[in-house]
Scaffold this motif. Structure first.
Motif, PDB file in Angstrom:
ATOM      1  N   GLU A   1      85.155 111.232 -10.619  1.00 32.24           N
ATOM      2  CA  GLU A   1      83.835 111.749 -10.996  1.00 32.24           C
ATOM      3  C   GLU A   1      83.137 112.380  -9.792  1.00 32.24           C
ATOM      4  O   GLU A   1      82.539 113.464  -9.906  1.00 32.24           O
ATOM      5  CB  GLU A   1      82.977 110.617 -11.548  1.00 32.24           C
ATOM      6  N   MET A   2      83.201 111.712  -8.644  1.00 29.73           N
ATOM      7  CA  MET A   2      82.551 112.210  -7.432  1.00 29.73           C
ATOM      8  C   MET A   2      83.151 113.538  -6.998  1.00 29.73           C
ATOM      9  O   MET A   2      82.419 114.500  -6.700  1.00 29.73           O
ATOM     10  CB  MET A   2      82.683 111.169  -6.316  1.00 29.73           C
TER      11      MET A   2
ATOM     12  N   TRP B   1      85.676 106.473 -10.509  1.00 32.50           N
ATOM     13  CA  TRP B   1      84.496 106.886  -9.754  1.00 32.50           C
ATOM     14  C   TRP B   1      84.840 108.011  -8.772  1.00 32.50           C
ATOM     15  O   TRP B   1      84.088 108.982  -8.655  1.00 32.50           O
ATOM     16  CB  TRP B   1      83.910 105.693  -8.994  1.00 32.50           C
TER      17      TRP B   1
ATOM     18  N   GLN C   1      78.131 101.942  -3.732  1.00 30.57           N
ATOM     19  CA  GLN C   1      78.646 100.900  -4.612  1.00 30.57           C
ATOM     20  C   GLN C   1      80.085 100.526  -4.242  1.00 30.57           C
ATOM     21  O   GLN C   1      80.462  99.350  -4.261  1.00 30.57           O
ATOM     22  CB  GLN C   1      78.586 101.361  -6.066  1.00 30.57           C
ATOM     23  N   ILE C   2      80.876 101.519  -3.886  1.00 34.23           N
ATOM     24  CA  ILE C   2      82.253 101.262  -3.466  1.00 34.23           C
ATOM     25  C   ILE C   2      82.281 100.454  -2.174  1.00 34.23           C
ATOM     26  O   ILE C   2      83.131  99.572  -1.993  1.00 34.23           O
ATOM     27  CB  ILE C   2      83.022 102.589  -3.315  1.00 34.23           C
TER      28      ILE C   2
ATOM     29  N   LEU D   1      77.362 106.038  -5.905  1.00 35.31           N
ATOM     30  CA  LEU D   1      78.699 105.496  -6.148  1.00 35.31           C
ATOM     31  C   LEU D   1      79.408 105.153  -4.838  1.00 35.31           C
ATOM     32  O   LEU D   1      80.127 104.153  -4.753  1.00 35.31           O
ATOM     33  CB  LEU D   1      79.530 106.494  -6.956  1.00 35.31           C
TER      34      LEU D   1
ATOM     35  N   ARG E   1      73.976 111.033  -7.266  1.00 36.06           N
ATOM     36  CA  ARG E   1      75.012 110.305  -8.015  1.00 36.06           C
ATOM     37  C   ARG E   1      76.172 109.906  -7.096  1.00 36.06           C
ATOM     38  O   ARG E   1      76.676 108.773  -7.149  1.00 36.06           O
ATOM     39  CB  ARG E   1      75.540 111.171  -9.168  1.00 36.06           C
TER      40      ARG E   1
ATOM     41  N   THR F   1      88.833 101.305 -11.926  1.00 33.35           N
ATOM     42  CA  THR F   1      87.404 101.666 -11.935  1.00 33.35           C
ATOM     43  C   THR F   1      87.054 102.517 -10.728  1.00 33.35           C
ATOM     44  O   THR F   1      86.344 103.529 -10.848  1.00 33.35           O
ATOM     45  CB  THR F   1      86.530 100.392 -11.958  1.00 33.35           C
ATOM     46  N   ILE F   2      87.546 102.126  -9.550  1.00 34.94           N
ATOM     47  CA  ILE F   2      87.276 102.887  -8.334  1.00 34.94           C
ATOM     48  C   ILE F   2      87.895 104.270  -8.437  1.00 34.94           C
ATOM     49  O   ILE F   2      87.290 105.275  -8.030  1.00 34.94           O
ATOM     50  CB  ILE F   2      87.826 102.138  -7.099  1.00 34.94           C
TER      51      ILE F   2
END
Length: 382
Positions: A284-285, A281, A333-334, A330, A326, A277-278
């Motif tokens: 995406e970043m 992300w 969140q990480i 994230l 965005r 999942t990380i």
């Protein structure tokens, strides 16, 4: 324009400054709540306030693309440091666009050389920023009398002059708009510093009240009706490119911090960096950041080619500012709960939110883009 060797040397200097003195200054500003004069003086001595102005005005003459590459690193510092560099490297264009030779010598050159401080003064509490201006001017002999309000005016504590936009009494739309250099000590001008903002700690904003504020006609830039041209084509379009690259640089720093944290944080025997999942992300970043960077650079190339960039600048600013939101979300969140505590990640998260407003909201950018698309469609149909 500076040659490639000079640019690479300056770029390396900027990178070294950001990694050392700049990080130290960032911590000091966040802890104290203000920017010391010695910090501003060091930025001045390093030439960071005159990177983009042409050499005939006392600047270093770096191109827009070269400046944006440097701004990528400046953006990773404290928001107050970035905004000092951003405004000084953008505002000279508005000043020079309609200035007389005497105004160039008396105001533009001293501004480029940090001898006089001038700040952009457009936003009003009761109108939109543009043709909806409510602040008025009335001719009175060799002077004008200005009435109205401006607020959220950055550097109101430092400014010697306010580059102020208003309109002739009884005029409408873009017609009759004017640009003035209003001295700080003008009769009829009251400056009230506003409360501290959520982020960009240490940068002060002001609420200006003009009550028959008397300003000499010699302080008008250009002719009556040139106000919004000075504001938008001189400052806002290239400034929106700079805001776009600021978002890219700040997002890149958030990504760096997120990857660094994820490589050290271990849960159930694995680092966060090993978690699928990380990894998704992070992908995406990184993609978001690269897309925004290329959009900014494309608009910069058009700008350097002499093309009108209102549409491209708004696209770059719109995408980059929403990308930053965005990416920082994230990144936080990480980090998990620890990212919510005071520190660089927490500061970046707060500083990032201002960039959604700076040089126009996302809704403002969308209106500019939509008008351009519709205009082009109608031209193609005719």
């Amino acid at each position: 324009m500076q040659d490639e060797i000079s640019f690479q040397q300056k770029l390396q200097e900027v990178q070294d400054f950001v990694a050392t003195r700049g990080r130290l200054f960032s911590k000091q500003i966040e802890a104290s709540g203000h920017v010391d004069k010695n910090v501003i003086e060091e930025l001045r001595q390093r030439g960071y306030f005159r990177l983009t102005a042409p050499e005939n005005l006392g600047g270093l003459g770096f191109s827009m693309h070269q400046y944006l590459e440097m701004l990528f690193y400046f953006a990773q510092l404290h928001g107050s440091l970035r905004v000092l560099i951003h405004v000084t490297n953008s505002l000279w264009r508005s000043l020079a666009s309609k200035a007389s030779q005497q105004q160039l010598e008396n105001f533009v050159r001293p501004f480029v050389n940090s001898e006089k401080w001038i700040t952009f003064t457009l936003t009003e509490p009761h109108s939109g920023s543009g043709a909806d201006l409510k602040t008025t001017a009335r001719r009175d002999g060799d002077d004008y009398l200005l009435n109205g309000e401006k607020w959220m005016i950055i550097f109101s504590d430092l400014a010697d002059y306010f580059l102020l936009f208003c309109r002739l009494e009884d005029s409408q739309g873009s017609e009759g708009t004017l640009a003035f250099l209003v001295p700080r000590d003008s009769q009829g001008l009251t400056i009230e510093l506003m409360q501290d903002a959520m982020g960009v700690t240490g940068t002060r904003h002001g609420h200006l009240y003009l009550r028959d504020c008397r300003v000499s006609a010699s302080m008008r830039l250009g002719e009556e009706g040139d106000g919004l041209t000075v504001a938008f084509q001189g400052f806002l379009d290239p400034s929106r490119l700079a805001i776009g690259m600021t978002c890219v640089g700040l997002a890149d720093r958030a990504l760096q911090l997120a990857v660094q944290h994820a490589s050290k944080r271990v849960t159930f025997g694995k680092t966060l960096l090993e978690r699928p999942t990380i990894q998704m992300w992070i992908a995406e970043m990184a993609t978001d950041i690269e897309a925004a960077k290329q959009l900014v650079f494309k608009a910069a190339a058009d700008f350097e080619s002499g093309l009108t960039i209102a549409r491209q600048a708004s696209m770059a600013k719109l995408f980059a500012s929403e990308m930053l939101q965005r990416v920082t979300d994230l990144a936080l969140q990480i980090h998990g709960g620890i990212g919510y505590f005071k520190g660089e990640m927490e500061r970046i998260y707060r500083d990032a939110r201002m960039l959604r407003f700076e040089e126009g909201t996302s809704e403002t950018q969308k209106m500019t883009i939509a008008r351009s698309v519709i205009r082009q469609y109608r031209q193609n149909q005719s």
